[in-house]
Motif scaffolding. Sequence first.
Motif, short mmCIF file in Angstrom:
data_model
loop_
_atom_site.label_atom_id
_atom_site.label_comp_id
_atom_site.label_asym_id
_atom_site.label_seq_id
_atom_site.Cartn_x
_atom_site.Cartn_y
_atom_site.Cartn_z
N ALA A 1 1.17 -1.56 0.11
CA ALA A 1 -0.14 -0.42 0.08
C ALA A 1 0.97 1.10 0.10
O ALA A 1 0.87 2.38 -0.42
N ALA A 2 1.56 1.24 0.78
CA ALA A 2 2.64 2.44 0.65
C ALA A 2 3.55 2.77 -0.56
O ALA A 2 4.09 3.48 -1.10
N GLY A 3 3.54 1.73 -1.01
CA GLY A 3 4.64 1.38 -2.55
C GLY A 3 3.70 2.03 -2.99
O GLY A 3 3.90 2.93 -4.12
N ILE A 4 2.33 1.68 -3.24
CA ILE A 4 1.79 2.74 -4.22
C ILE A 4 1.11 4.12 -4.36
O ILE A 4 1.51 4.76 -5.13
N PHE A 5 1.18 3.99 -2.85
CA PHE A 5 1.17 5.50 -2.53
C PHE A 5 2.26 7.14 -2.99
O PHE A 5 2.00 7.38 -3.93
N VAL A 6 3.67 5.86 -2.74
CA VAL A 6 4.48 6.05 -3.38
C VAL A 6 4.46 6.52 -4.94
O VAL A 6 4.83 7.14 -5.45
N ILE A 7 3.68 5.51 -5.56
CA ILE A 7 4.27 5.26 -6.87
C ILE A 7 3.43 6.25 -7.52
O ILE A 7 3.77 7.42 -8.26
N VAL A 8 2.48 6.54 -6.92
CA VAL A 8 0.97 7.55 -7.70
C VAL A 8 1.92 8.64 -7.15
O VAL A 8 1.65 9.40 -8.18
N MET A 9 2.43 9.38 -5.71
CA MET A 9 2.05 10.96 -5.85
C MET A 9 3.94 10.59 -6.52
O MET A 9 4.18 12.50 -6.99
N PHE A 10 4.74 9.93 -6.97
CA PHE A 10 6.25 10.23 -7.76
C PHE A 10 5.73 10.61 -8.56
O PHE A 10 5.76 11.34 -9.91
N THR A 11 5.39 9.53 -9.63
CA THR A 11 3.81 10.07 -10.76
C THR A 11 3.77 11.15 -11.34
O THR A 11 3.90 11.24 -12.08
N ALA A 12 2.80 11.59 -10.35
CA ALA A 12 2.33 12.99 -10.21
C ALA A 12 2.88 14.04 -10.58
O ALA A 12 2.79 14.91 -11.70
N MET A 13 3.88 13.73 -9.82
CA MET A 13 5.25 14.82 -9.35
C MET A 13 5.61 14.38 -11.25
O MET A 13 5.68 16.23 -11.17
N ALA A 14 5.57 13.92 -11.68
CA ALA A 14 7.15 13.53 -12.91
C ALA A 14 6.20 14.24 -14.23
O ALA A 14 7.03 14.65 -14.45
N ALA B 1 11.47 12.07 -9.98
CA ALA B 1 10.75 11.32 -9.56
C ALA B 1 10.47 10.26 -9.85
O ALA B 1 9.89 8.92 -9.54
N ALA B 2 10.35 10.09 -11.50
CA ALA B 2 10.63 8.54 -12.18
C ALA B 2 11.34 7.77 -10.98
O ALA B 2 11.78 6.69 -11.86
N MET B 3 12.72 8.24 -11.42
CA MET B 3 13.71 7.53 -10.34
C MET B 3 13.04 6.57 -9.06
O MET B 3 13.23 5.26 -9.20
N VAL B 4 12.32 7.62 -8.58
CA VAL B 4 11.95 6.88 -7.41
C VAL B 4 10.88 6.17 -7.56
O VAL B 4 10.57 5.05 -6.79
N VAL B 5 10.06 5.70 -8.56
CA VAL B 5 8.73 5.78 -9.68
C VAL B 5 9.84 4.37 -9.56
O VAL B 5 9.33 2.55 -9.00
N ALA B 6 10.43 3.84 -10.36
CA ALA B 6 11.67 2.52 -10.47
C ALA B 6 11.66 1.60 -9.75
O ALA B 6 11.90 0.23 -9.27
N GLY B 7 12.74 2.47 -8.33
CA GLY B 7 12.89 2.05 -7.48
C GLY B 7 12.59 1.10 -6.68
O GLY B 7 12.27 0.30 -5.96
N THR B 8 10.85 1.88 -6.64
CA THR B 8 9.94 1.64 -6.13
C THR B 8 9.69 0.43 -6.90
O THR B 8 9.03 -0.66 -5.63
N LEU B 9 9.25 0.61 -7.59
CA LEU B 9 8.83 -0.49 -8.60
C LEU B 9 9.50 -2.04 -8.02
O LEU B 9 9.13 -2.83 -8.31
N VAL B 10 11.08 -1.97 -7.93
CA VAL B 10 12.30 -3.10 -8.29
C VAL B 10 11.88 -3.24 -6.60
O VAL B 10 12.38 -4.68 -6.40
N LEU B 11 11.33 -2.51 -5.60
CA LEU B 11 11.33 -2.39 -4.14
C LEU B 11 10.21 -3.33 -3.71
O LEU B 11 10.18 -4.62 -3.54
N LEU B 12 8.48 -3.06 -4.92
CA LEU B 12 8.00 -4.13 -4.14
C LEU B 12 7.87 -5.53 -4.97
O LEU B 12 7.75 -6.50 -4.70
#
Length: 193
Positions: free
Chosen positions: A46-59, A71-82
Amino acid sequence: MTPQEFARHSWQDSAPAPTLPSLDTLRARSDAFRRKIVRRNWIEYAAGIFVIVMFTAMALLIPVTALRVGAAMVVAGTLVLLWQLHRRASPLTSAEHGGALSLLEYERRELIRQRDALDSVFTWYLLPLLPGMLVVMATPWLSMPVAEWQLPPVGVAMRIGAALAVFGAVYLVNKLAARRLQERIAEIDMLRA
């Protein structure tokens, strides 16, 4: 005291061997641990999805290039993390019809799996996020022309320091949790001996 008397006395005074817990106790302990892992993972998802949504909007919405890239790097990192969380820390399927020893072995394997995931948290959990977070936090500095680069502004340095402190705390908490799991593994090993 003769050596034989000493040996007999020592043997009689020695601690009794640990007893194997009942099958119900093993099942309850195993189920509780499994539920704890599942709950932790769902919170992380759930936290990962929140991060992906927020940082995608930022990007997509913020016009600053460095921030968009970070922001795109954070989204990619979060996908790897999940993905790594699912791969490394999803609970194993329990032995459905096993006896006490198979449940004990299941619990031991699950503890080892979770210990290893927690022990290596830096490489699969923190490291994928680090580059993107650093770029996002350093955006004010990176947005300046290269000719004007000096030491990072105090605000940037403080944000980076705070983020690194949080990452360090996450690392230490996971290392301590891995150590506690190792103690439980050692207890099971004593039961199996």
